[in-house]
Every structure is written in structure tokens, then in C-alpha cells.
Design a protein around this motif. Structure first.
Motif, PDB file in Angstrom:
ATOM      1  N   GLY A  15       0.799  -1.223   0.000  1.00 55.14           N
ATOM      2  CA  GLY A  15       0.000   0.000   0.000  1.00 55.14           C
ATOM      3  C   GLY A  15       0.825   1.263   0.000  1.00 55.14           C
ATOM      4  O   GLY A  15       0.358   2.315   0.402  1.00 55.14           O
ATOM      5  N   ASN A  19       7.285   0.761  -3.153  1.00 52.16           N
ATOM      6  CA  ASN A  19       7.794  -0.295  -2.266  1.00 52.16           C
ATOM      7  C   ASN A  19       7.819  -1.665  -2.965  1.00 52.16           C
ATOM      8  O   ASN A  19       7.394  -1.816  -4.125  1.00 52.16           O
ATOM      9  N   ILE A  20       8.333  -2.643  -2.255  1.00 52.54           N
ATOM     10  CA  ILE A  20       8.522  -3.978  -2.834  1.00 52.54           C
ATOM     11  C   ILE A  20       7.167  -4.610  -3.145  1.00 52.54           C
ATOM     12  O   ILE A  20       6.985  -5.218  -4.208  1.00 52.54           O
ATOM     13  N   ASN A  95       4.690  -9.937   2.923  1.00 47.65           N
ATOM     14  CA  ASN A  95       5.692  -8.905   2.659  1.00 47.65           C
ATOM     15  C   ASN A  95       5.620  -7.718   3.625  1.00 47.65           C
ATOM     16  O   ASN A  95       6.576  -6.959   3.737  1.00 47.65           O
ATOM     17  N   VAL A 118       4.198  -7.747  13.543  1.00 45.49           N
ATOM     18  CA  VAL A 118       4.033  -7.581  12.087  1.00 45.49           C
ATOM     19  C   VAL A 118       4.929  -8.567  11.332  1.00 45.49           C
ATOM     20  O   VAL A 118       4.466  -9.324  10.477  1.00 45.49           O
ATOM     21  N   THR A 150       8.848 -12.274   2.567  1.00 41.39           N
ATOM     22  CA  THR A 150       9.923 -11.294   2.408  1.00 41.39           C
ATOM     23  C   THR A 150      10.644 -11.212   3.744  1.00 41.39           C
ATOM     24  O   THR A 150      10.106 -10.671   4.709  1.00 41.39           O
ATOM     25  N   VAL A 151      11.813 -11.795   3.808  1.00 44.87           N
ATOM     26  CA  VAL A 151      12.560 -11.788   5.059  1.00 44.87           C
ATOM     27  C   VAL A 151      13.598 -10.676   4.934  1.00 44.87           C
ATOM     28  O   VAL A 151      13.249  -9.547   4.544  1.00 44.87           O
ATOM     29  N   SER A 152      14.843 -10.949   5.163  1.00 38.21           N
ATOM     30  CA  SER A 152      15.872  -9.902   5.089  1.00 38.21           C
ATOM     31  C   SER A 152      17.205 -10.549   5.361  1.00 38.21           C
ATOM     32  O   SER A 152      17.280 -11.574   6.056  1.00 38.21           O
ATOM     33  N   GLY A 196      18.709  -7.465   0.182  1.00 38.75           N
ATOM     34  CA  GLY A 196      19.699  -6.598   0.823  1.00 38.75           C
ATOM     35  C   GLY A 196      19.172  -5.182   0.639  1.00 38.75           C
ATOM     36  O   GLY A 196      17.959  -4.960   0.559  1.00 38.75           O
ATOM     37  N   THR A 198      17.487  -2.252  -0.676  1.00 37.10           N
ATOM     38  CA  THR A 198      16.532  -2.027  -1.769  1.00 37.10           C
ATOM     39  C   THR A 198      15.922  -0.647  -1.526  1.00 37.10           C
ATOM     40  O   THR A 198      15.334  -0.422  -0.458  1.00 37.10           O
ATOM     41  N   LEU A 202      10.634   2.644   3.086  1.00 32.50           N
ATOM     42  CA  LEU A 202      11.063   2.143   4.402  1.00 32.50           C
ATOM     43  C   LEU A 202      12.554   2.413   4.600  1.00 32.50           C
ATOM     44  O   LEU A 202      12.984   2.892   5.656  1.00 32.50           O
TER      45      LEU A 202
HETATM   46  N1  LIG Z   1      13.916  -2.063   1.524  1.00 33.81           N
HETATM   47  C1  LIG Z   1      14.877  -2.858   1.948  1.00 33.81           C
HETATM   48  O1  LIG Z   1      16.081  -2.554   1.803  1.00 33.81           O
HETATM   49  C2  LIG Z   1      14.531  -4.168   2.588  1.00 33.81           C
HETATM   50  C3  LIG Z   1      15.587  -5.022   2.926  1.00 33.81           C
HETATM   51  C4  LIG Z   1      15.283  -6.238   3.522  1.00 33.81           C
HETATM   52  C5  LIG Z   1      13.969  -6.588   3.761  1.00 33.81           C
HETATM   53  N2  LIG Z   1      12.964  -5.729   3.443  1.00 33.81           N
HETATM   54  C6  LIG Z   1      11.598  -6.156   3.739  1.00 33.81           C
HETATM   55  O2  LIG Z   1      10.787  -5.971   2.602  1.00 33.81           O
HETATM   56  C7  LIG Z   1       9.428  -5.814   2.998  1.00 33.81           C
HETATM   57  C8  LIG Z   1       8.840  -4.616   2.287  1.00 33.81           C
HETATM   58  O3  LIG Z   1       9.529  -3.470   2.717  1.00 33.81           O
HETATM   59  P1  LIG Z   1       9.679  -2.138   1.863  1.00 33.81           P
HETATM   60  O4  LIG Z   1      11.107  -1.797   1.866  1.00 33.81           O
HETATM   61  O5  LIG Z   1       8.955  -2.262   0.575  1.00 33.81           O
HETATM   62  O6  LIG Z   1       9.012  -1.091   2.865  1.00 33.81           O
HETATM   63  P2  LIG Z   1       7.550  -0.419   3.017  1.00 33.81           P
HETATM   64  O7  LIG Z   1       7.531   0.195   4.370  1.00 33.81           O
HETATM   65  O8  LIG Z   1       7.288   0.465   1.890  1.00 33.81           O
HETATM   66  O9  LIG Z   1       6.583  -1.660   2.940  1.00 33.81           O
HETATM   67  C9  LIG Z   1       6.082  -2.318   4.059  1.00 33.81           C
HETATM   68  C10 LIG Z   1       4.571  -2.164   4.040  1.00 33.81           C
HETATM   69  O10 LIG Z   1       4.039  -2.911   5.138  1.00 33.81           O
HETATM   70  C11 LIG Z   1       2.913  -2.196   5.595  1.00 33.81           C
HETATM   71  N3  LIG Z   1       2.565  -2.603   6.961  1.00 33.81           N
HETATM   72  C12 LIG Z   1       3.197  -2.286   8.116  1.00 33.81           C
HETATM   73  N4  LIG Z   1       2.545  -2.827   9.159  1.00 33.81           N
HETATM   74  C13 LIG Z   1       1.463  -3.514   8.641  1.00 33.81           C
HETATM   75  C14 LIG Z   1       0.422  -4.273   9.212  1.00 33.81           C
HETATM   76  N5  LIG Z   1       0.318  -4.464  10.540  1.00 33.81           N
HETATM   77  N6  LIG Z   1      -0.500  -4.824   8.384  1.00 33.81           N
HETATM   78  C15 LIG Z   1      -0.430  -4.629   7.045  1.00 33.81           C
HETATM   79  N7  LIG Z   1       0.533  -3.902   6.450  1.00 33.81           N
HETATM   80  C16 LIG Z   1       1.481  -3.350   7.253  1.00 33.81           C
HETATM   81  C17 LIG Z   1       3.340  -0.740   5.534  1.00 33.81           C
HETATM   82  O11 LIG Z   1       2.214   0.130   5.561  1.00 33.81           O
HETATM   83  C18 LIG Z   1       4.112  -0.707   4.225  1.00 33.81           C
HETATM   84  O12 LIG Z   1       3.290  -0.339   3.128  1.00 33.81           O
HETATM   85  C19 LIG Z   1       9.455  -5.676   4.529  1.00 33.81           C
HETATM   86  O13 LIG Z   1       9.097  -6.913   5.108  1.00 33.81           O
HETATM   87  C20 LIG Z   1      10.893  -5.360   4.822  1.00 33.81           C
HETATM   88  O14 LIG Z   1      11.292  -5.750   6.126  1.00 33.81           O
HETATM   89  C21 LIG Z   1      13.210  -4.528   2.867  1.00 33.81           C
END
Ligand SMILES: NC(=O)c1ccc[n+]([C@@H]2O[C@H](COP(=O)([O-])OP(=O)(O)OC[C@H]3O[C@@H](n4cnc5c(N)ncnc54)[C@H](O)[C@@H]3O)[C@@H](O)[C@H]2O)c1
Length: 260
Positions: A15, A19-20, A95, A118, A150-152, A196, A198, A202
Motif C-alpha cells: 500500500g 515499495n517492494i 511482505n 508484524v 519477504t525476510v531480510s 539486501g 533495496t 522504508l
Molecule cells: N527495503 C529494503 O532494503 C529491505 C531489505 C530487507 C527486507 N525488506 C523487507 O521488505 C518488505 C517490504 O519493505 P519495503 O522496503 O517495501 O518497505 P515499506 O515500508 O514500503 O513496505 C512495508 C509495508 O508494510 C505495511 N505494513 C506495516 N505494518 C502492517 C500491518 N500491521 N498490516 C499490514 N501492512 C502493514 C506498511 O504500511 C508498508 O506499506 C518488509 O518486510 C521489509 O522488512 C526490505
């Protein structure tokens, strides 16, 4: 023929523009998904995201629904609505994720539980409530049902300043492996993608330009990754190309994990 032609997917955390989750939804639709149900707690960018997906022009249906992944009632509703409208569920992408920085001495128990709620509990509930429908996917597709968490890379790498995130992602990684063992006989595959760096909203909440450059340079490839890169890994795991792949961890990290 698209790589996920005819499949129906739920993608959480989709949403927020850039984002991913949004990139994964668009990639699934590009690859012929029958429908993608994007979910998120946020709704302020819902119209922009729907407009963006509509502008791609792919024929599959796209829904964006409010959903708190920590709520069992929300999961029941999302799964029931998906089955009522589309009649099937083939892919679940857990995710949604959050991060609250802090070390073991300065993180409150409340914040730790919030992050665990979460990142780990949300994925646990997703698998729990989607598994029965995913187990029927094998009647339609040779790859059967697919869960992608989607872990990390944080799930492998200790860090003194972000205890909640690293511990919760580590728990989510073990959840992936346990669920892969349990659900394999039902022909539901459970795998994880470990991004890694991205560049997403966030990441930008926690790192400025210099911080992102530092992260980029940690990996041997030394190049920036964007969500559209990461989405390719999800397409593979959702597709029948991965029919023999479960309990796997895809490191999408430019080589950062070379020691793990
Ligand atoms: N961006 C990076 O470098 C990176 C690296 C490793 C892992 N990740 C993982 O990738 C995934 C996506 O992250 P992103 O970077 O796109 O960030 P992001 O913050 O844009 O996406 C995460 C989404 O989760 C939603 N969210 C949070 N709490 C929630 C809940 N209780 N119920 C429903 N939705 C909820 C947020 O509103 C947000 O839209 C995450 O799990 C993050 O930990 C990201």
C-alpha cells in the motif's frame, strides 16, 4: 503465456508507492496473474496505486484492501473475500514489515512485540489462514501453492542497534523453514526472499543518501537495487518453474551474504 498465468495472489504490505509489495503486484500482473489482491494497513495512496496499476494495462484484476496482518479477523476476511470473488488462491506473499531501531537496552518490550507482531506473527497468520486454499492450487497448477516470505539479510546478520528487526526477521526465516516441512506433502511450497539494500520508502525512513550509498557499497556488486529488481525473485518462486523448490532462501543482496 505469462510465468504466473491464471494464478491468484495475495500480497501484503503493498500500500505504499515505490515499495517492494507494489512492484511484486505489478510483476505478477505482467506475468499473467488472473488477480492480485494487494493488502496494507495504509490507504492514503490507494487511488494512486490503483491508477498506476491500471496504467500498466494488464488484463488481470487488481484489488487493494485494508488489512492489518496482525489481526486474525482481517485474515479471515481477506481470504474469504478473495475466494468469493476469484474462486481460488495460489500464491501468498507475506511482505508487510516494520522496523523500530534500538538495541537491547533501549528497546521497550512494547516496541519489540510490535515488530515481532508484524514481521513474524503477521506471516504466521497469513500461512495459517491461507494454507487450506493454497493446498487446492495443485489441482490447477503443477507448482501447487506458493508462500513467499519477504525476510531480510538481517535474519542472518547480528546488529547491535536494531534488535526487534533482526530477531523478528530471524524468526520469520525459521517460520519459513518449518512451514516448508509441514506443508510440502500438501504441495504448498514455502520460500523466502532476502533483500539486501533495496531503495524503498522504508529504507529512506532510516537512511539518508549517504547512508544508502554506504549500504550499496557493502555488497561486492556495489550497485543500488530497486523493488523492480527484487520482484523477479518473487515471480520465479510463484511460478511453476519453481515446482521443486521449497524451504529455499533467495539472497537478493548483491552478494552481501557471501559469509552466510
Ligand atoms: N527495503 C529494503 O532494503 C529491505 C531489505 C530487507 C527486507 N525488506 C523487507 O521488505 C518488505 C517490504 O519493505 P519495503 O522496503 O517495501 O518497505 P515499506 O515500508 O514500503 O513496505 C512495508 C509495508 O508494510 C505495511 N505494513 C506495516 N505494518 C502492517 C500491518 N500491521 N498490516 C499490514 N501492512 C502493514 C506498511 O504500511 C508498508 O506499506 C518488509 O518486510 C521489509 O522488512 C526490505
Amino acid at each position: 503465456m505469462g510465468r504466473v498465468e491464471g494464478k491468484v495472489a495475495i500480497v501484503t504490505g503493498a500500500g505504499r508507492l515505490g515499495n517492494i509489495g507494489v512492484a511484486v503486484c505489478r510483476a505478477f500482473l505482467r506475468e499473467g496473474a488472473k488477480a492480485v489482491v494487494a493488502t496494507d494497513m495504509r490507504s492514503e495512496q490507494a487511488q494512486e496505486i490503483k491508477d498506476l496499476v491500471a496504467s500498466d494495462g494488464y488484463p488481470g484484476a487488481f484489488r487493494l484492501v485494508e488489512h492489518d496482518v496482525t489481526s486474525e479477523a482481517d485474515w479471515e476476511r481477506v481470504v474469504a473475500d478473495t475466494l468469493a470473488e476469484f474462486g481460488q488462491l495460489d500464491v501468498l506473499v507475506n511482505n508487510a514489515g516494520i522496523s523500530i531501531h534500538g538495541g537491547v537496552e533501549d528497546t521497550s518490550l512494547e516496541d519489540l512485540r510490535k515488530v515481532m507482531g508484524v514481521n513474524h506473527d503477521g506471516a504466521f497468520l497469513g500461512i495459517k489462514y491461507c494454507a487450506p486454499a493454497l493446498a487446492e492450487s495443485i489441482d490447477r497448477f503443477p507448482g501447487g501453492g506458493s508462500v513467499i516470505n519477504t525476510v531480510s539479510m538481517a535474519s542472518y546478520m547480528p546488529n547491535g542497534g536494531n534488535i526487534g528487526y533482526h530477531v523478528s526477521k530471524s524468526a520469520q526465516r525459521m517460520l519459513t523453514l518449518c512451514a516448508a516441512v509441514e506443508l510440502g506433502p500438501k504441495r504448498v511450497r514455502v520460500n523466502s526472499v532476502h533483500p539486501g539494500q533495496t531503495t524503498t520508502p522504508l529504507l529512506r525512513e532510516h537512511y539518508d543518501d549517504a547512508g544508502i550509498e554506504w549500504l550499496v557499497n557493502l555488497s561486492p556488486l556495489g550497485i543500488e537495487s530497486v523493488p523492480e529488481d527484487t520482484a523477479h525473485a518473487f515471480v520465479y518462486l510463484a511460478s511453476d518453474e519453481a515446482r521443486f523448490v521449497t524451504g529455499a532462501s533467495i539472497y537478493h543482496d548483491g552478494g552481501l551474504a557471501r559469509h552466510y
